[in-house]
Design a protein around this motif. Sequence first.
Motif, PDB file in Angstrom:
ATOM      1  N   SER A 133     -35.175  85.758 -49.804  1.00 24.85           N
ATOM      2  CA  SER A 133     -36.500  86.238 -49.403  1.00 24.85           C
ATOM      3  C   SER A 133     -36.956  87.494 -50.149  1.00 24.85           C
ATOM      4  O   SER A 133     -38.059  87.970 -49.924  1.00 24.85           O
ATOM      5  CB  SER A 133     -36.517  86.521 -47.892  1.00 24.85           C
ATOM      6  OG  SER A 133     -35.557  87.520 -47.553  1.00 24.85           O
ATOM      7  N   ALA A 134     -36.122  88.046 -51.023  1.00 27.97           N
ATOM      8  CA  ALA A 134     -36.453  89.301 -51.701  1.00 27.97           C
ATOM      9  C   ALA A 134     -37.282  89.059 -52.955  1.00 27.97           C
ATOM     10  O   ALA A 134     -37.255  87.978 -53.546  1.00 27.97           O
ATOM     11  CB  ALA A 134     -35.181  90.049 -52.047  1.00 27.97           C
ATOM     12  N   PHE A 135     -38.020  90.106 -53.370  1.00 24.60           N
ATOM     13  CA  PHE A 135     -38.805  90.063 -54.608  1.00 24.60           C
ATOM     14  C   PHE A 135     -37.979  90.527 -55.805  1.00 24.60           C
ATOM     15  O   PHE A 135     -38.125  90.018 -56.914  1.00 24.60           O
ATOM     16  CB  PHE A 135     -40.051  90.932 -54.481  1.00 24.60           C
ATOM     17  CG  PHE A 135     -41.071  90.381 -53.522  1.00 24.60           C
ATOM     18  CD1 PHE A 135     -41.192  89.013 -53.310  1.00 24.60           C
ATOM     19  CD2 PHE A 135     -41.904  91.229 -52.821  1.00 24.60           C
ATOM     20  CE1 PHE A 135     -42.120  88.506 -52.432  1.00 24.60           C
ATOM     21  CE2 PHE A 135     -42.849  90.726 -51.930  1.00 24.60           C
ATOM     22  CZ  PHE A 135     -42.956  89.367 -51.736  1.00 24.60           C
ATOM     23  N   SER A 136     -37.144  91.534 -55.597  1.00 15.59           N
ATOM     24  CA  SER A 136     -36.354  92.099 -56.697  1.00 15.59           C
ATOM     25  C   SER A 136     -35.082  92.718 -56.141  1.00 15.59           C
ATOM     26  O   SER A 136     -34.934  92.879 -54.925  1.00 15.59           O
ATOM     27  CB  SER A 136     -37.163  93.156 -57.465  1.00 15.59           C
ATOM     28  OG  SER A 136     -37.498  94.244 -56.608  1.00 15.59           O
ATOM     29  N   VAL A 137     -34.192  93.094 -57.062  1.00 12.97           N
ATOM     30  CA  VAL A 137     -32.922  93.700 -56.676  1.00 12.97           C
ATOM     31  C   VAL A 137     -32.520  94.703 -57.745  1.00 12.97           C
ATOM     32  O   VAL A 137     -32.832  94.528 -58.927  1.00 12.97           O
ATOM     33  CB  VAL A 137     -31.828  92.624 -56.499  1.00 12.97           C
ATOM     34  CG1 VAL A 137     -31.581  91.887 -57.812  1.00 12.97           C
ATOM     35  CG2 VAL A 137     -30.528  93.229 -55.975  1.00 12.97           C
ATOM     36  N   ARG A 138     -31.857  95.757 -57.315  1.00  2.00           N
ATOM     37  CA  ARG A 138     -31.335  96.726 -58.271  1.00  2.00           C
ATOM     38  C   ARG A 138     -29.865  96.989 -57.937  1.00  2.00           C
ATOM     39  O   ARG A 138     -29.451  96.901 -56.780  1.00  2.00           O
ATOM     40  CB  ARG A 138     -32.116  98.035 -58.238  1.00  2.00           C
ATOM     41  CG  ARG A 138     -31.948  98.844 -56.965  1.00  2.00           C
ATOM     42  CD  ARG A 138     -32.728 100.134 -57.036  1.00  2.00           C
ATOM     43  NE  ARG A 138     -32.523 100.946 -55.834  1.00  2.00           N
ATOM     44  CZ  ARG A 138     -33.163 102.087 -55.593  1.00  2.00           C
ATOM     45  NH1 ARG A 138     -34.061 102.527 -56.453  1.00  2.00           N
ATOM     46  NH2 ARG A 138     -32.902 102.774 -54.497  1.00  2.00           N
ATOM     47  N   PRO A 139     -29.046  97.314 -58.940  1.00  7.10           N
ATOM     48  CA  PRO A 139     -27.617  97.512 -58.690  1.00  7.10           C
ATOM     49  C   PRO A 139     -27.359  98.791 -57.911  1.00  7.10           C
ATOM     50  O   PRO A 139     -28.087  99.784 -58.052  1.00  7.10           O
ATOM     51  CB  PRO A 139     -27.024  97.586 -60.096  1.00  7.10           C
ATOM     52  CG  PRO A 139     -28.149  98.041 -60.962  1.00  7.10           C
ATOM     53  CD  PRO A 139     -29.390  97.454 -60.366  1.00  7.10           C
TER      54      PRO A 139
END
Length: 261
Positions: free
Chosen positions: A54-60
Amino acid sequence: MPDRVVPGPVESCPAVGGSVNIHTRKIYDSCRDKDCVEDLRVYPTVSSQALIDSAFSVRPNSAELLYADVNVDAVSFNRGYYTVDVTYFYKVTGNVFPGGSTVTGLAVFDKRVILFGSEGAVKVFSSRSLASVTSAENPVAYVEAVNPIALNMRFAESDCCTPAEPEQRSIPGFIIEAIGEDLVLNTPGRRLYVTLGQFSIIRLERDSQLTLTAADFFPTKECVGSSDDDPCTLFSRVRFPVDEFFPPDCLAAEEDYKALV
């Protein structure tokens, strides 16, 4: 008649700091590496998969080296050389948007190097154990590694073109316990990939008797390099953390520290 040892003080001792005779493991070959591992598949936990879908983006966020499985095999066409196969298991976390929730998963990285390990077929007998015969045909491999740097993270749909992935293997139970939750190993939903920067030292050793003077050792030969894409270009500028592999002999006391008398 067998020789007899007379009890008493040892005379003519060598000066402190001189050469000493020891039985230890001799390093026959070693290499240091600075791997930039791109688009490594992350197997998320069950609760994290719902957030990923369901997320738009991800960062480490972070990456932790949980375990490294090491195997040594002789190279049949090159006498005295051995392949060292290392499988790294990482616990990887990231933050998804919107919401900033944390997702967790497991990443696995396979690495192979070829090092010289000489030859040996000696049998070692010890008074410490009844099972005292040990064959030393293969040298012993050691891998030293620090926690990797999480450089990049991205999503990919399962039906999109993704990097070639190795055949899925069984994951040791203690690795699952370290993650703390069951993993989603096969899913038709969105997939998570991470790019990691890993520093490591790999060496081959054999038992040996030596006369030596102690000194710090650090390998100068580098293993095979990595690619030149953006995350790796950034990683290539990071200094090799020498101090992490050689802990200091003493630590400076903090200003408010009071020693016990």
